[in-house]
Scaffold this motif. Structure first.
Motif, PDB file in Angstrom:
ATOM      1  N   THR A  58      32.500 -80.682 -44.365  1.00  0.00           N
ATOM      2  CA  THR A  58      31.377 -81.374 -44.969  1.00  0.00           C
ATOM      3  C   THR A  58      32.028 -82.182 -45.968  1.00  0.00           C
ATOM      4  O   THR A  58      31.362 -83.679 -46.039  1.00  0.00           O
ATOM      5  CB  THR A  58      30.162 -80.324 -45.203  1.00  0.00           C
ATOM      6  OG1 THR A  58      30.047 -79.519 -44.497  1.00  0.00           O
ATOM      7  CG2 THR A  58      28.736 -80.379 -46.093  1.00  0.00           C
ATOM      8  N   ASP A  59      32.301 -81.277 -47.001  1.00  0.00           N
ATOM      9  CA  ASP A  59      33.163 -82.084 -48.256  1.00  0.00           C
ATOM     10  C   ASP A  59      33.976 -83.558 -47.045  1.00  0.00           C
ATOM     11  O   ASP A  59      33.922 -84.746 -47.819  1.00  0.00           O
ATOM     12  CB  ASP A  59      34.555 -81.754 -49.015  1.00  0.00           C
ATOM     13  CG  ASP A  59      33.618 -80.820 -49.383  1.00  0.00           C
ATOM     14  OD1 ASP A  59      32.473 -81.082 -49.986  1.00  0.00           O
ATOM     15  OD2 ASP A  59      34.346 -79.915 -50.154  1.00  0.00           O
ATOM     16  N   PHE A  61      33.842 -85.754 -44.680  1.00  0.00           N
ATOM     17  CA  PHE A  61      32.803 -87.166 -44.163  1.00  0.00           C
ATOM     18  C   PHE A  61      32.304 -86.808 -45.389  1.00  0.00           C
ATOM     19  O   PHE A  61      31.699 -88.681 -45.639  1.00  0.00           O
ATOM     20  CB  PHE A  61      31.606 -86.241 -43.262  1.00  0.00           C
ATOM     21  CG  PHE A  61      32.503 -85.961 -41.664  1.00  0.00           C
ATOM     22  CD1 PHE A  61      33.037 -86.376 -40.996  1.00  0.00           C
ATOM     23  CD2 PHE A  61      32.723 -84.596 -41.432  1.00  0.00           C
ATOM     24  CE1 PHE A  61      33.301 -86.832 -39.655  1.00  0.00           C
ATOM     25  CE2 PHE A  61      33.453 -84.648 -40.095  1.00  0.00           C
ATOM     26  CZ  PHE A  61      33.919 -85.445 -39.415  1.00  0.00           C
ATOM     27  N   ASN A  62      31.253 -86.667 -46.565  1.00  0.00           N
ATOM     28  CA  ASN A  62      31.088 -87.033 -47.425  1.00  0.00           C
ATOM     29  C   ASN A  62      31.932 -87.917 -47.924  1.00  0.00           C
ATOM     30  O   ASN A  62      31.473 -89.043 -48.644  1.00  0.00           O
ATOM     31  CB  ASN A  62      31.223 -86.237 -48.494  1.00  0.00           C
ATOM     32  CG  ASN A  62      30.472 -86.396 -50.018  1.00  0.00           C
ATOM     33  OD1 ASN A  62      28.892 -87.265 -49.795  1.00  0.00           O
ATOM     34  ND2 ASN A  62      29.859 -86.004 -51.003  1.00  0.00           N
ATOM     35  N   TYR A  70      27.012 -91.581 -44.072  1.00  0.00           N
ATOM     36  CA  TYR A  70      26.562 -90.419 -43.722  1.00  0.00           C
ATOM     37  C   TYR A  70      25.514 -89.879 -43.389  1.00  0.00           C
ATOM     38  O   TYR A  70      25.561 -88.780 -43.311  1.00  0.00           O
ATOM     39  CB  TYR A  70      27.456 -90.083 -45.523  1.00  0.00           C
ATOM     40  CG  TYR A  70      27.747 -88.540 -45.779  1.00  0.00           C
ATOM     41  CD1 TYR A  70      28.587 -87.794 -44.731  1.00  0.00           C
ATOM     42  CD2 TYR A  70      26.275 -88.280 -46.310  1.00  0.00           C
ATOM     43  CE1 TYR A  70      28.743 -86.190 -45.080  1.00  0.00           C
ATOM     44  CE2 TYR A  70      26.078 -86.667 -46.674  1.00  0.00           C
ATOM     45  CZ  TYR A  70      26.928 -86.174 -46.549  1.00  0.00           C
ATOM     46  OH  TYR A  70      27.171 -84.198 -46.595  1.00  0.00           O
ATOM     47  N   VAL A  71      24.605 -90.347 -44.609  1.00  0.00           N
ATOM     48  CA  VAL A  71      23.041 -90.470 -44.068  1.00  0.00           C
ATOM     49  C   VAL A  71      22.330 -89.985 -42.419  1.00  0.00           C
ATOM     50  O   VAL A  71      22.701 -88.884 -42.285  1.00  0.00           O
ATOM     51  CB  VAL A  71      21.999 -91.594 -44.697  1.00  0.00           C
ATOM     52  CG1 VAL A  71      20.488 -91.161 -44.923  1.00  0.00           C
ATOM     53  CG2 VAL A  71      22.583 -91.162 -46.630  1.00  0.00           C
ATOM     54  N   ASP A  74      25.031 -87.310 -41.207  1.00  0.00           N
ATOM     55  CA  ASP A  74      24.183 -85.503 -41.800  1.00  0.00           C
ATOM     56  C   ASP A  74      23.782 -85.462 -40.555  1.00  0.00           C
ATOM     57  O   ASP A  74      22.923 -83.898 -40.532  1.00  0.00           O
ATOM     58  CB  ASP A  74      24.546 -85.739 -43.052  1.00  0.00           C
ATOM     59  CG  ASP A  74      24.310 -84.408 -43.832  1.00  0.00           C
ATOM     60  OD1 ASP A  74      24.840 -83.650 -43.356  1.00  0.00           O
ATOM     61  OD2 ASP A  74      23.143 -84.546 -44.484  1.00  0.00           O
ATOM     62  N   LEU A  77      23.686 -84.074 -37.625  1.00  0.00           N
ATOM     63  CA  LEU A  77      24.877 -83.005 -37.599  1.00  0.00           C
ATOM     64  C   LEU A  77      23.355 -81.462 -37.277  1.00  0.00           C
ATOM     65  O   LEU A  77      23.625 -80.552 -37.010  1.00  0.00           O
ATOM     66  CB  LEU A  77      26.302 -83.161 -38.448  1.00  0.00           C
ATOM     67  CG  LEU A  77      26.753 -83.773 -38.576  1.00  0.00           C
ATOM     68  CD1 LEU A  77      27.913 -83.474 -39.375  1.00  0.00           C
ATOM     69  CD2 LEU A  77      28.250 -83.362 -37.135  1.00  0.00           C
ATOM     70  N   GLU A  78      22.134 -82.015 -38.061  1.00  0.00           N
ATOM     71  CA  GLU A  78      21.551 -81.245 -38.204  1.00  0.00           C
ATOM     72  C   GLU A  78      20.119 -81.657 -37.095  1.00  0.00           C
ATOM     73  O   GLU A  78      19.363 -80.933 -37.004  1.00  0.00           O
ATOM     74  CB  GLU A  78      20.398 -81.968 -39.614  1.00  0.00           C
ATOM     75  CG  GLU A  78      21.426 -82.012 -40.848  1.00  0.00           C
ATOM     76  CD  GLU A  78      20.968 -79.995 -40.872  1.00  0.00           C
ATOM     77  OE1 GLU A  78      20.620 -79.253 -40.785  1.00  0.00           O
ATOM     78  OE2 GLU A  78      22.588 -79.611 -41.707  1.00  0.00           O
TER      79      GLU A  78
END
Length: 111
Positions: A58-59, A61-62, A70-71, A74, A77-78
């Motif tokens: 997670t870190d 990709f941020n 990234y938005v 993410d 991924l959700e």
């Protein structure tokens, strides 16, 4: 008096930002990341603690994706419809650091 070693201040990376595709979406990375960030991520991945290793992804990709990418990443991924297996995440994490840390072709100019 001891001589002071000047490590410069011109670390501009002159290369294209890495990109990758996943589920027919293109994601753009930053051109380079801070050395400290890379060291911290390396420490997390080398940990025997699976929770630290998962947090590293997670870190990672941020830090490496542009804010806009990234938005979207993410959200992907959700998603309940577009599955991204952990193996795919591992492949991406495995190839991007090399592209993000490649040395620039031109050396920084002396200050």
């Amino acid at each position: 008096m001891a001589e002071i070693k000047d490590f410069g201040n011109n670390f501009v990376v002159d290369r294209e930002a890495p990109k990758f595709k996943l589920h027919n979406e293109e994601f753009e990375c930053v051109k380079s990341i801070q050395g400290k960030v890379l060291l911290n991520l390396t420490t997390q991945v080398a940990s025997d603690d699976p929770a630290k290793q998962a947090a590293m992804i997670t870190d990672f990709f941020n830090y490496v994706l542009t804010d806009e990418s990234y938005v979207r990443f993410d959200a992907l991924l959700e998603s309940k419809d577009r599955i991204v297996p952990v193996e795919a995440l591992g492949e991406i994490v495995g190839c991007l650091p090399e592209q993000l840390t490649a040395r620039p072709e031109a050396q920084p100019e002396a200050a």
